[in-house]
Design an enzyme around this catalytic site. Sequence first.
Site: not given
Length: 405
Positions: A8, A92, A180, A240, A378
Amino acid sequence: MDTILVVNAGSSSVKFQLFGVDGTGVLERLIKGQLDGIGTRPRLVAQASDKSPLIDSTYSPDKVPDVPTAITVIAGWLRETQSFSLVAVGHRVVHGGPKYDRPVVIDDVVVANLEQFISLAPLHQPNNLAPIRALLTGRPELLQVACFDTAFHRGHSAVADHFAIPARFYAEGVRRYGFHGLSYEYVAQRMREVVPDMAAGRVIVAHLGSGASMCALANGRSVESTMGFTALDGIPMGTRPGQIDPGVVLYLLREKGMSPAAVQDLLYRECGLKGMSGISNDMRDLESSSDPDAALAVDYFVYRIALNAGMLAAALGGLDAFVFTAGIGEHSATIRARVAEKLAWLGVDLDAAANGAQKSLISRPESRVALLIVPTDEELMIAQHTLALLPKRRDGGKAGEEFTG
Ligand code: ADP
């Protein structure tokens, strides 16, 4: 043992995990690590499955200036210290564009396709592709699989996939992708295993980590997401803003004379919990602070989650279960309780003791909407996808090659 490496790669870090595959195809997590501070203060840390430390090394910035070098350093460490045979690498990749609705085996054509989506995710896609290219060159025979954050949402209806802008922009890829997806896919899969009746219903999943979004699942399929074209939209995050009137961006550009790069930096790094509180992007710091700005940031976070829950419940036409996942969702009983309180009108009735004890089911038996904590994974999802795309091995799983980086 045959193993799958999960990579990732972000802007300044490469996270990795190594999974063993036994003869029957069961995955076992062997190593979890990351090399962060790339180009500034590089540090490689890894631990075994029992959490015992395997390495904690720092490097000078010129020794690890970029993501491909970080991959070489990680590969070198794995090769020198671990004994395993690598059969595949799962990556990913943030953006699969309009086309990819599932993981894909990587070849030169796939890389060329994924390069077209760099403009859709300029901060993430180049970093995701860097280790893929490095391995395609250095280990062309090694199976590589790309797993996309967008793929799980590709079945959205036209109304969920569009912005109200001229159609030509949609045609060139300006769409509400949602992100996501690997986390939501894992949660949906886990729910099917553990609570199949709920999994078949109308579910909202709140992925509340440093990045945060929410997803509406109908019978385990994503029908709506709070994120859109980029991972900026939706609920507020560590740094964010979440939903923001585009007029604010125009104001920053026109009236404040900020450059597009400066606005981008502001939106990705200086807003959200950090920007509102002026203290920290970490929920733990804000929860323990007595500063009114920290309190406002937390209030805003909870408020926006509740507002978006109403929106997603409308998309689903009702609600059967609400799931918390990721760092804040899995660990902050306070945030869960505050969100649950705001969702009482939907039929949510929190079991405070179960919530405090971090149980999987945290609603009272009479709650019309079930409340759950489902820890996300994940990396396991990526390993599973990669395993599924491995060619069937005739030798019972002994065909791996020694890892040579
Ligand atoms: P990511 O994988 O997106 O980097 P995580 O899912 O690990 O993020 O979530 C990270 C965030 O989780 C941290 O920034 C922190 O705010 C929050 N977090 C972790 N543990 C706790 C806790 N015990 N209480 C409140 N917040 C927590």
